[in-house]
Design a protein around this motif. Structure first.
Motif, short mmCIF file in Angstrom:
data_model
loop_
_atom_site.label_atom_id
_atom_site.label_comp_id
_atom_site.label_asym_id
_atom_site.label_seq_id
_atom_site.Cartn_x
_atom_site.Cartn_y
_atom_site.Cartn_z
N ARG A 48 1.77 7.99 -2.33
CA ARG A 48 1.73 6.68 -3.00
C ARG A 48 0.93 5.67 -2.17
O ARG A 48 0.10 4.93 -2.68
N GLN A 52 -2.32 3.71 -3.28
CA GLN A 52 -2.22 2.25 -3.36
C GLN A 52 -3.37 1.60 -2.58
O GLN A 52 -4.05 0.71 -3.07
N ARG A 75 2.54 4.32 -7.60
CA ARG A 75 3.84 4.96 -7.38
C ARG A 75 4.09 6.00 -8.46
O ARG A 75 4.47 7.14 -8.19
N GLY A 78 1.63 8.94 -8.21
CA GLY A 78 2.02 9.76 -7.06
C GLY A 78 3.18 10.67 -7.42
O GLY A 78 3.18 11.86 -7.10
#
Ligand SMILES: [Zn+2]
Length: 439
Positions: A48, A52, A75, A78
């Motif tokens: 994540r 990000q 998130r 992922g």
């Protein structure tokens, strides 16, 4: 103890609000697909943090998502990749062991997000207002929308229970937005004095559910018609899958939705009726966790008569979901669901404990014990055995003060001891746990 429930709130949007929500939702979906492509092009990353760092600015810039929402995108992507990697790993093991020849194809191309479910964090992206209104973040800023919901749920929200995250869900055929809000409720801890009744619930093919009580009450929930309908959808789905054209894919989506909703609605209905009929009860359910291992599917000549009959069902019923619904509703009705060992529940005689598949001649409607000649409607046997096991759990609960909510399957010795105790259980019509005159 705590119980989490989901309140489904219908959002009464005006056209401008509707457009704002739809726009936000689609932007979110596009962002998911964008990050999914990025991940695929960079070693199918599932981390994540890495996603990000690489994508956050683009998500904000290209799709105009607010900061919080922009964080949810990597998130979610992922998590998707992580679960696909897990599946790929399991598949590799299964192929190595020769259990399957099929290769897992889930990671051949970037997973595509079609139906966007947008997650909102309470107090940051959404909050409740007075007069049954909710404020929701969109690309255009916050909008304040009236909502409608199940009376009890609305009351919970207004009483100020702990409110968690929410999901924005779009019912496409009806062009209607719903907010699915999770609520944490504080409910009384179970005690043998509160849960003073006992009921057993058996699930199966002919009847989706059968309940029994120590006092001889029973409820039957037939499954024939509804299963025929579910099978029809499942067969249709299979045909469309084979076809694989664009329009087939579109219909496939609609059909699988219908199939899922049909089961879901029926499970809701059955669980509601069971829980309402048995307030303040200890509800015994079969532990289904280890059942699937024993029923390796065989087809054609290799299959037994029974297996072939089961295979005729194009769809499997969501019994685990039914159990979850029961457990969930039970807590709110002052009851408590527990799991009991499913071993031999349909073969053992509740009267003398003798277990054999021959107790049910020709798999017919009648259970006839070979040892003591006890006869009963075959579909009631399972429920009655579950009642007996639930009574045993209750007995232990009263004497030790500890309630075991699921059977101990980790230790073979404990399992054998427990099963020996099952064999010693005897059905009599006066096994009610409540002392007369109390309550
Ligand atoms: Zn018997």
């Amino acid at each position: 103890m705590k119980q989490t429930i989901t309140a489904k709130l219908k959002l009464l949007t005006d056209p401008a609000q509707f457009a704002a929500l739809r726009e936000t939702q689609l932007a979110y979906r596009d962002a998911l697909n964008y990050v999914s492509h990025y991940s695929f092009g960079h070693g199918k990353k599932s981390n994540r943090r890495a996603l990000q760092d690489a994508c956050y600015d683009d998500i904000r810039l290209l799709f105009g998502l607010p900061a919080q929402m922009a964080c949810n995108v990597p998130r979610q992507v992922g998590a998707t990749y992580k679960s696909l990697w897990t599946k790929a790993r399991h598949n590799a093991q299964a192929r190595k062991a020769g259990w399957t020849k099929k290769r897992f194809k889930g990671l051949d191309k970037p997973p595509k997000y079609v139906s966007p479910t947008l997650t909102y964090n309470y107090q940051r992206d959404y909050s409740f207002k007075k007069n049954q209104q909710v404020s929701i973040l969109t690309l255009e800023g916050r909008i304040v929308v009236s909502y409608r919901g199940y009376e009890k749920h609305v009351a919970f929200i207004q009483q100020g229970v702990t409110i968690g995250a929410a999901k924005l869900w779009y019912d496409k055929p009806h062009k209607q937005f719903y907010l699915l809000v999770s609520l944490d409720l504080e409910v009384a801890d179970p005690t043998p004095e509160i849960q003073c009744q006992v009921v057993g619930v058996d699930v199966g093919q002919r009847y989706l559910a059968v309940t029994a009580t120590p006092t001889g009450q029973a409820l039957f929930f037939p499954g024939k018609q509804i299963r025929a309908k579910a099978d029809h959808y499942a067969r249709l789905r299979k045909r469309l899958q084979k076809k694989g054209t664009r329009s087939a894919t579109r219909r496939l989506l609609a059909i699988s939705g219908r199939e899922r909703r049909l089961k879901h609605d029926r499970n809701h209905l059955i669980s509601r009726r069971i829980v309402d009929a048995h307030p303040l009860s200890l509800i015994g359910l079969e532990d289904l966790t280890h059942i699937r291992e024993n029923t390796k599917r065989k087809r054609g000549k290799h299959a037994s008569k029974k297996q072939r009959r089961a295979n005729r069902h194009a769809s499997s019923w969501a019994f685990a979901e039914l159990h979850t619904h029961i457990a969930y509703k039970a807590v709110l009705a002052g009851s408590m669901a527990i799991k009991v060992d499913a071993y031999h529940t349909s073969q053992a005689c509740p009267k003398c404990g003798y277990a054999s598949p021959k107790n049910r001649p020709n798999k017919g409607l009648l259970f006839a014990c070979l040892s003591c000649q006890y006869t009963l409607h075959a579909d009631l046997i399972g429920a009655r055995n579950i009642v007996l096991r639930t009574l045993l759990t209750r007995h232990d609960w009263v004497s030790t003060g500890m309630l075991s909510v699921s059977p101990d399957v980790s230790c073979n010795e404990a399992k054998a001891r427990e099963r020996q105790r099952f064999r010693e259980l005897r059905w009599s019509t006066d096994t009610s746990p409540c002392h007369r005159g109390v309550g």
